[in-house]
Design an enzyme around this catalytic site. Structure first.
Site, PDB file in Angstrom:
ATOM      1  N   CYS A  15      -3.472  10.956   1.535  1.00  0.00           N
ATOM      2  CA  CYS A  15      -2.854   9.661   1.228  1.00  0.00           C
ATOM      3  C   CYS A  15      -1.461   9.854   0.661  1.00  0.00           C
ATOM      4  O   CYS A  15      -0.463   9.524   1.295  1.00  0.00           O
ATOM      5  CB  CYS A  15      -3.723   8.907   0.233  1.00  0.00           C
ATOM      6  SG  CYS A  15      -5.426   8.794   0.793  1.00  0.00           S
ATOM      7  N   LYS A  29       0.836  -1.212   0.000  1.00  0.00           N
ATOM      8  CA  LYS A  29       0.000   0.000   0.000  1.00  0.00           C
ATOM      9  C   LYS A  29       0.872   1.264   0.000  1.00  0.00           C
ATOM     10  O   LYS A  29       0.646   2.209  -0.763  1.00  0.00           O
ATOM     11  CB  LYS A  29      -0.914  -0.024   1.227  1.00  0.00           C
ATOM     12  CG  LYS A  29      -1.597   1.275   1.535  1.00  0.00           C
ATOM     13  CD  LYS A  29      -2.674   1.584   0.546  1.00  0.00           C
ATOM     14  CE  LYS A  29      -3.046   3.059   0.609  1.00  0.00           C
ATOM     15  NZ  LYS A  29      -4.345   3.352   0.098  1.00  0.00           N
TER      16      LYS A  29
HETATM   17  N1  SAJ Z   1      -1.729  14.916  -8.863  1.00  0.00           N
HETATM   18  C1  SAJ Z   1      -0.887  15.672  -9.677  1.00  0.00           C
HETATM   19  N2  SAJ Z   1      -0.534  15.185 -10.909  1.00  0.00           N
HETATM   20  C2  SAJ Z   1      -0.993  13.979 -11.365  1.00  0.00           C
HETATM   21  C3  SAJ Z   1      -1.833  13.203 -10.523  1.00  0.00           C
HETATM   22  C4  SAJ Z   1      -2.184  13.701  -9.282  1.00  0.00           C
HETATM   23  O1  SAJ Z   1      -0.450  16.778  -9.302  1.00  0.00           O
HETATM   24  O2  SAJ Z   1      -0.649  13.618 -12.488  1.00  0.00           O
HETATM   25  C5  SAJ Z   1      -2.097  15.428  -7.523  1.00  0.00           C
HETATM   26  C6  SAJ Z   1      -3.601  15.650  -7.364  1.00  0.00           C
HETATM   27  O3  SAJ Z   1      -3.976  16.908  -7.868  1.00  0.00           O
HETATM   28  C7  SAJ Z   1      -3.761  15.544  -5.853  1.00  0.00           C
HETATM   29  C8  SAJ Z   1      -2.716  14.490  -5.475  1.00  0.00           C
HETATM   30  O4  SAJ Z   1      -1.806  14.427  -6.574  1.00  0.00           O
HETATM   31  O5  SAJ Z   1      -3.444  16.750  -5.215  1.00  0.00           O
HETATM   32  C9  SAJ Z   1      -3.275  13.108  -5.196  1.00  0.00           C
HETATM   33  O6  SAJ Z   1      -4.316  12.783  -6.142  1.00  0.00           O
HETATM   34  P1  SAJ Z   1      -4.475  11.342  -6.798  1.00  0.00           P
HETATM   35  O7  SAJ Z   1      -5.653  11.385  -7.680  1.00  0.00           O
HETATM   36  O8  SAJ Z   1      -3.191  10.934  -7.388  1.00  0.00           O
HETATM   37  O9  SAJ Z   1      -4.680  10.361  -5.574  1.00  0.00           O
HETATM   38  P2  SAJ Z   1      -5.664  10.322  -4.280  1.00  0.00           P
HETATM   39  O10 SAJ Z   1      -4.906  10.886  -3.115  1.00  0.00           O
HETATM   40  O11 SAJ Z   1      -7.003  10.853  -4.549  1.00  0.00           O
HETATM   41  O12 SAJ Z   1      -5.799   8.708  -4.100  1.00  0.00           O
HETATM   42  C10 SAJ Z   1      -4.632   7.920  -3.971  1.00  0.00           C
HETATM   43  C11 SAJ Z   1      -4.736   6.735  -4.959  1.00  0.00           C
HETATM   44  N3  SAJ Z   1      -3.444   6.047  -5.030  1.00  0.00           N
HETATM   45  C12 SAJ Z   1      -2.853   5.770  -6.232  1.00  0.00           C
HETATM   46  O13 SAJ Z   1      -3.337   6.107  -7.290  1.00  0.00           O
HETATM   47  C13 SAJ Z   1      -1.580   5.007  -6.193  1.00  0.00           C
HETATM   48  C14 SAJ Z   1      -5.831   5.774  -4.501  1.00  0.00           C
HETATM   49  O14 SAJ Z   1      -5.868   4.610  -5.330  1.00  0.00           O
HETATM   50  C15 SAJ Z   1      -5.596   5.353  -3.040  1.00  0.00           C
HETATM   51  O15 SAJ Z   1      -6.607   4.470  -2.565  1.00  0.00           O
HETATM   52  C16 SAJ Z   1      -5.636   6.618  -2.200  1.00  0.00           C
HETATM   53  O16 SAJ Z   1      -4.535   7.463  -2.623  1.00  0.00           O
HETATM   54  C17 SAJ Z   1      -5.462   6.227  -0.732  1.00  0.00           C
HETATM   55  O17 SAJ Z   1      -6.482   6.203  -0.012  1.00  0.00           O
HETATM   56  O18 SAJ Z   1      -4.354   5.882  -0.318  1.00  0.00           O
END
Ligand code: SAJ
Length: 421
Positions: free
Chosen positions: A268, A214
């Site tokens: 997360c 995880k």
């Molecule tokens: N972000 C960027 N650039 C990107 C992708 C995301 O700047 O290309 C930023 C987003 O704007 C945000 C942050 O990253 O601020 C996180 O967003 P996210 O959509 O990547 O992830 P979360 O936090 O909503 O959910 C993550 C997911 N983990 C992965 O994709 C590996 C989800 O599957 C997990 O279940 C969740 O964390 C968790 O609960 O741990």
């Protein structure tokens, strides 16, 4: 006969616990959702919800009315217990396991032979062993799996949630699930419970590897976002459009660069990699630097806004911040870089600040009482001198450089296109 876990208690009714409890109830399990917050319990028992997640309100209403889901502030006897409480970090990035410990203590006196306990909270490596040992101390009358393997009275496993906020109900069913039992019997028991709703594969491993898996998934994403964020800084120095650069590089069949942004938010990805760093500080060099790169990105955005203010000859320029949530099309402002940047712009008295956030009705507490107004997009556009795009909400997608030709644009999400397609 093998236990089919008809009665399940879910401890913690947040962004993970509530959807999990609801999906289990929708599959005919009798679920008790436990939360220490009386308001949360009352809201759910009245068939409503306290968080925003597409489709969840309708589903909760249905399972509460049919009697399969009840909420309570106290746990009671059950066949299985799922722990889904927060695991934040303390000031020095040390994992804070106090909510998990409190949850374990709250269920200990209700355990009986045949029970299954699952830890779902994102946790540092060794946490499941810690839970098992704590229970061993609290209930010396029961036999736990770390002591006796197959003859255990209680089964314990770690099964991390991996669902994406905004798409939780779909991913809960469809995603593969990692199942890390203290013994292989524990893993089999956990799979029996998850198979009530998981359509993906339940992949069995040991508890420590499941915990690390995880953390690894979120650290992997963090490192990849850090790469994109670092590129955006390098491109600024070299006067290159980072979005154009990434678009070109991603034409390579083995290159897939993520998107730069104003920083990484949420509870997360901005937290979990620190659990790895904390467990192996000497070895986890890249993971630490990625965290630092992403955490420092808001400061670069703030510096850009300061430079923009310095470049226009106007005493009190209007600065419009588009978006406050931590990512697109959700109302979750937790650990949001957009909030941090907006607050800094206000605190530095850089101009008159307007905020457009279509997903909230009022400003968060951290911006309350400050010189800032929550306005509609049209109103912001009619006044703005400096437009700061912080979130790529669907409401902002139509904006073009043509429409904003006399404004300074700081677009952290690469959302504003040259012209309408
Ligand atoms: N972000 C960027 N650039 C990107 C992708 C995301 O700047 O290309 C930023 C987003 O704007 C945000 C942050 O990253 O601020 C996180 O967003 P996210 O959509 O990547 O992830 P979360 O936090 O909503 O959910 C993550 C997911 N983990 C992965 O994709 C590996 C989800 O599957 C997990 O279940 C969740 O964390 C968790 O609960 O741990």
């Amino acid at each position: 006969m093998k236990n089919t876990y008809n009665k399940v208690s879910v401890i913690g009714l947040g962004y993970i616990g509530l959807p999990t409890a609801t999906v289990l109830a929708s599959k005919g399990k009798y679920v008790v959702g436990v939360d220490i917050n009386q308001d949360v319990v009352d809201t759910i028992n009245s068939g409503r919800i306290h968080i925003v997640e597409p489709g969840l309100d309708v589903m909760v209403n249905k399972v509460v009315r049919s009697g399969f889901l009840k909420a309570s502030t106290k746990p009671g006897p059950s066949d299985a217990f799922i722990i889904a409480v927060p695991t934040p970090f303390r000031g020095n990035h040390e994992p804070d396991m106090s909510y998990v410990d409190a949850a374990v203590k709250s269920i200990a006196s209700h355990l009986v032979i045949g029970n299954l306990i699952i830890l779902e909270s994102t946790s540092p490596v060794g946490s499941t062993e810690h839970v098992a040992n704590l229970l061993g101390q609290l209930r010396p009358d029961l036999v736990f799996p770390q002591r006796s393997g197959v003859d255990a009275d209680i089964q314990i496993a770690y099964c991390p949630e991996r669902v994406l906020p905004g798409n939780v109900l779909f991913e809960l069913l469809k995603n593969d699930r990692i199942v890390g039992g203290v013994t292989s019997e524990c893993s089999q028991a956990a799979v029996r419970l998850y198979k009530a709703f998981v359509e993906g594969e339940c992949v069995i491993t040991d508890a420590r590897t499941a915990e690390m898996s995880k953390l690894t998934e979120n650290a992997f994403r963090d490192v990849n976002i850090a790469f994109a964020n670092e590129l955006s800084l390098i491109c600024d120095e070299n006067r290159i459009d980072v979005w154009e650069l990434i678009r070109l590089a991603n034409h390579h069949p083995r290159v897939n660069i993520l998107k730069p942004g104003p920083g990484v938010g949420g509870h997360c990805i901005a937290v979990d990699p620190w659990f790895i760093v904390h467990s192996a500080p000497e070895q986890a060099r890249m993971i630490r630097v990625a965290r630092e790169v992403n955490d420092s990105k808001p400061y670069h955005v703030i510096e850009k806004v300061k430079r923009a203010v310095g470049s226009i000859n106007k005493p009190d320029p209007v600065i419009a911040c588009l978006g406050l949530s931590f990512k697109a099309d959700i109302d979750d402002l937790r650990e949001s870089p957009a909030v941090r940047i907006t607050k800094a712009i206000i605190d530095h008295n850089l101009g008159k600040v307007l905020v457009v956030e279509p997903n909230v009705e009022k400003l968060p507490d951290s911006l309350n009482g400050k010189a800032v107004e929550l306005v509609e997009l049209d109103e912001a556009l009619s006044q703005v001198d400096i437009l700061v795009v912080l979130v790529d909400h669907k409401e902002f997608l139509g904006l073009t450089k043509m429409d904003l030709s006399d404004k300074i644009i700081i677009d952290t999400r690469g959302l504003i296109t040259l012209s309408r397609h």
